[in-house]
Design a protein around this motif. Sequence first.
Motif: not given
Length: 266
Positions: A71-75, A77-79, A101-103
């Motif tokens: 989840l941290f890596l996804g947030g 990269t989405a940032s 959007n990721f959140l």
Amino acid sequence: MLRPVPGDSVIHRLWAGTKLIVVFVLGVLMTFYPGWVPIALVALMIAVACRLAHIPRGVLPSVPLWLWILLFLGGLTASFAGGTPEFVVGSVTVGLGGLLNFLRITALSLVLLALGAMVSWTTNVSEIAPAVATMGRPLRRLRIPVDEWAVTLALALRSFPMLIDEFRVLYAARKLRPRPPVTTRRERRRRWGTELVDLLAAAITVTLRRGDEMGDAITARGGTGQISAVESKPARRDWIALAIVALVCALALVAELTVLGTSAAR
């Protein structure tokens, strides 16, 4: 999951078909309008339902560390996508659109999982098949095998917890087996492949044995037709619950389609 929480509450006494309809309607709502306002309203409704059903915190599954890392890596990269809203740090402009959007998608996923969990925690598996058969009664005119579908769904829901326990026992037994020492990577890969084949063979054997035992038990009780033949219909409290859900959906649509929903999405 798939095990009801013992207790007697207004949520437990709701018709199983009502809960399935609620999950379907709210799922469609958040699919077409996945904004912050609908997600917040549905999450609030789930929290109230958990309170009314007296759901303890102990039923919540533990989140493994690797999932938090993903989840941290996804947030992170989405940032990098940027977007509005933006703020300036020195000479650098940072956009939070991708992170928001990721959140939002993560919150939507959690709310949908919570909806399914509420049905699992407050509904007996034996009530699912009669409810599905009742709701699908108009489809019988089209020669659609509604009763067979309901029985298949009921048997699948009954089998999942049982097979999960069996697989846990098999996995624990495999870990207790003595392992010969290996010195090379090739031997380690070969042993891993052999253990995987043995575990799959044992799992298939256990599944077939459990299926045979379940078939004998169903035959002794009158066949599969008895599973969906139980009388099942909504009561007054079910119509009240559906009216409340309709009101929540209407409020979510009104808020999402107005300036409030637009500003929340930004």
